[in-house]
Motif scaffolding. Sequence first.
Motif, PDB file in Angstrom:
ATOM      1  N   ILE A  98       1.727 -18.358  11.621  1.00 37.55           N
ATOM      2  CA  ILE A  98       1.265 -17.042  12.070  1.00 37.55           C
ATOM      3  C   ILE A  98       2.233 -16.472  13.112  1.00 37.55           C
ATOM      4  O   ILE A  98       2.344 -15.262  13.261  1.00 37.55           O
ATOM      5  CB  ILE A  98      -0.175 -17.098  12.627  1.00 37.55           C
ATOM      6  N   ALA A  99       2.941 -17.337  13.800  1.00 35.96           N
ATOM      7  CA  ALA A  99       3.893 -16.903  14.824  1.00 35.96           C
ATOM      8  C   ALA A  99       4.992 -16.008  14.256  1.00 35.96           C
ATOM      9  O   ALA A  99       5.612 -15.239  14.996  1.00 35.96           O
ATOM     10  CB  ALA A  99       4.525 -18.123  15.504  1.00 35.96           C
ATOM     11  N   HIS A 100       5.219 -16.070  12.966  1.00 31.01           N
ATOM     12  CA  HIS A 100       6.286 -15.284  12.342  1.00 31.01           C
ATOM     13  C   HIS A 100       5.800 -13.953  11.776  1.00 31.01           C
ATOM     14  O   HIS A 100       6.590 -13.192  11.220  1.00 31.01           O
ATOM     15  CB  HIS A 100       6.949 -16.101  11.231  1.00 31.01           C
ATOM     16  N   CYS A 101       4.509 -13.694  11.883  1.00 34.53           N
ATOM     17  CA  CYS A 101       3.921 -12.499  11.300  1.00 34.53           C
ATOM     18  C   CYS A 101       3.580 -11.503  12.397  1.00 34.53           C
ATOM     19  O   CYS A 101       3.084 -11.912  13.445  1.00 34.53           O
ATOM     20  CB  CYS A 101       2.659 -12.904  10.527  1.00 34.53           C
ATOM     21  N   PRO A 102       3.819 -10.224  12.285  1.00 32.93           N
ATOM     22  CA  PRO A 102       4.375  -9.560  11.114  1.00 32.93           C
ATOM     23  C   PRO A 102       5.877  -9.811  11.011  1.00 32.93           C
ATOM     24  O   PRO A 102       6.517 -10.232  11.965  1.00 32.93           O
ATOM     25  CB  PRO A 102       4.085  -8.080  11.369  1.00 32.93           C
TER      26      PRO A 102
END
Length: 143
Positions: A98-102
């Motif tokens: 989730i750390a890479h989203c968005p």
Amino acid sequence: MRRILLAAVAAIAGGTASAQEVVTYPFDGSFEDATFSVESAIIGEGLVVDYVSRVGDMLNRTGEDVGSDVTIFDAADVFLFCSAVVSRKVMEADPSNIAHCPYGIFVTDKEGAVEIGYRAMPDDPIQEVQSLLDGIAKEAAGQ
């Protein structure tokens, strides 16, 4: 929102706060044409641009306020978006992804040199996101 902006700035600047690589492609045309091309490539993948961060405007507007007269970019925008299919797949494999989203693709103009790029992703399973970003960036850059 502040964290997103900081991540976007790091992505554009090459981010010394992160050991991650930045992938860029030259764009043969104007900044405006490049931003249109990026937005079109994202939409062409069936995705929605959630937000366009006007990082270049912010940097130019606040330079004097922070005691700097350096022009980093003539213009710089970051397009933020997500893919439900790819995001679900990589987060089911590892919820910390989730750390890479968005996801973000940026367009910069520095003294007439226009580039399209993105922050490289770490190893599997998030490489599927990198493939998505690379495909969009290459298409937008005409490569």
